[in-house]
Design an enzyme around this catalytic site. Structure first.
Site, PDB file in Angstrom:
ATOM      1  N   ALA A   3       5.267  -1.874   0.117  1.00  0.00           N
ATOM      2  CA  ALA A   3       3.875  -2.424  -0.200  1.00  0.00           C
ATOM      3  C   ALA A   3       3.224  -1.690  -1.363  1.00  0.00           C
ATOM      4  CB  ALA A   3       3.181  -1.564   1.240  1.00  0.00           C
TER       5      ALA A   3
ATOM      6  N   ASP B 253       2.684  -7.737   9.700  1.00  0.00           N
ATOM      7  CA  ASP B 253       3.028  -6.342   9.403  1.00  0.00           C
ATOM      8  C   ASP B 253       1.739  -5.533   9.686  1.00  0.00           C
ATOM      9  OD1 ASP B 253       5.460  -6.993   8.932  1.00  0.00           O
ATOM     10  OD2 ASP B 253       5.498  -6.541   6.738  1.00  0.00           O
TER      11      ASP B 253
ATOM     12  N   SER C 176       2.846   0.845  -3.083  1.00  0.00           N
ATOM     13  CA  SER C 176       3.626   1.801  -3.991  1.00  0.00           C
ATOM     14  C   SER C 176       4.505   1.016  -4.594  1.00  0.00           C
ATOM     15  CB  SER C 176       4.553   2.521  -3.034  1.00  0.00           C
ATOM     16  OG  SER C 176       5.356   3.415  -4.086  1.00  0.00           O
ATOM     17  N   LEU C 177       5.160  -0.066  -4.279  1.00  0.00           N
ATOM     18  CA  LEU C 177       6.118  -0.973  -4.977  1.00  0.00           C
ATOM     19  C   LEU C 177       5.386  -1.752  -6.199  1.00  0.00           C
ATOM     20  CD1 LEU C 177       8.919  -2.076  -5.315  1.00  0.00           C
ATOM     21  CD2 LEU C 177       8.163  -4.158  -3.713  1.00  0.00           C
TER      22      LEU C 177
END
Length: 298
Positions: free
Chosen positions: A196, A80, A198-199
């Site tokens: 990403a 990614d 934030s999670l």
């Protein structure tokens, strides 16, 4: 059946190559994919940096801008992080991208390396799903002058210094004061970036077609400071009020050192990243697989 794409660019995961065995493996993988695409009838070129770092000279090479102007498809072989870097650079050209996963997670590089032939062939002849992902356009302002200007597909993160205490940040949205927060930092994430950093900071998962951003504080001093979802038309301003050695990074791949009084502004980019997925691709299938959700009941 012949490829509907005439001119295909290959991008490799060369930044992570550190050993001779890994280098040889990356060369072999790129050559296998290139030969396969050539057999279907498309002209293959390598991105110049990929060719140089991997020592591949069997195919023509083009620089990034040339690829954007001359090619009608990009195939990214990596993880990614590789896709994020390529996506930001080619978005302005509208070049569609297919991702072959040679990394770990693969939220946006969704073709398994061992299945690329059977998956890629129908896509190259026109059997695919297309989606567009939004990007952030971020700037760092100092004394009313822009000192840093970049894009992010995942997130913009303001962090405290590694050896310092919390930073104090003044947040405005569309010119309206929201709050002054003391925290380890602050994340502004796209729907793509909601899986990403934030999670891990407690932010929500956002469907990639949703027109919004999430602002998520990192370890806030006041626990009532919670993530907020905003429309993607918002103009966000973050000012460094106090704290030493603060920095801002953009998709974790570019960095700007910050001084007191600096402002980071974030708004929607005019460019979007085009992804092509295998026919039948489903975002929820990706979440179940990558996040190991219970798959019973289907």
């Amino acid at each position: 059946m012949k490829s509907k794409f005439r001119h295909v660019a290959l991008f490799g995961k060369y930044h992570a190559v550190v050993s001779g065995a890994a280098l040889e493996s990356s060369r072999r993988v790129l050559d296998d994919v290139a030969q396969f695409i050539s057999r279907i009838g498309a002209e293959v070129v390598l991105e110049a940096g990929t060719a140089e770092h991997l020592g591949l000279n069997l195919y023509p090479t083009l620089k990034m801008a040339e690829i954007g102007q001359q090619c009608d498809l990009g195939v990214v072989i990596g993880g990614d992080g590789t896709m994020l870097g390529i996506g930001r650079q080619v978005a302005q050209y509208g070049l569609p991208l297919i991702g072959i996963n040679q990394g770990r997670l693969g939220f946006i590089t969704d073709i398994p390396m061992g299945q690329f032939e059977q998956t890629l062939q129908p896509m190259l002849v026109g059997q695919f799903e297309e989606e567009q992902r939004s990007m952030l356009h971020a700037k760092v302002w100092r004394d009313k002058h822009c000192v840093f200007d970049t894009f992010a597909m995942n997130d913009v993160v303001v962090n405290r210094g590694a050896t310092s205490g919390m930073v104090e940040l003044r947040i405005e949205v569309d010119g309206r004061f929201v709050a002054t927060q003391r925290a380890d930092g602050l994340i502004v994430a796209t729907p793509t970036g909601s899986t990403a950093y934030s999670l891990s900071a407690g932010g929500p998962l956002m469907h990639p077609t949703l027109g919004g951003w999430v602002i998520a504080p990192i370890a806030p001093h006041t626990l009532s400071n919670r993530p907020i979802v905003l429309p993607d038309s918002s103009h966000i301003s973050i000012e460094i009020v106090s704290g030493r050695d603060a920095s801002a990074n953009f998709d974790m791949q570019s960095l700007a050192s910050l001084l007191l009084g600096d402002q980071i502004t974030v708004e929607q980019s005019i460019h979007k990243v085009r992804f092509l997925h295998p026919q039948g691709w489903n975002y929820f299938d990706t979440l179940r697989k990558k996040m190991h959700w219970n798959e019973g009941g289907a």
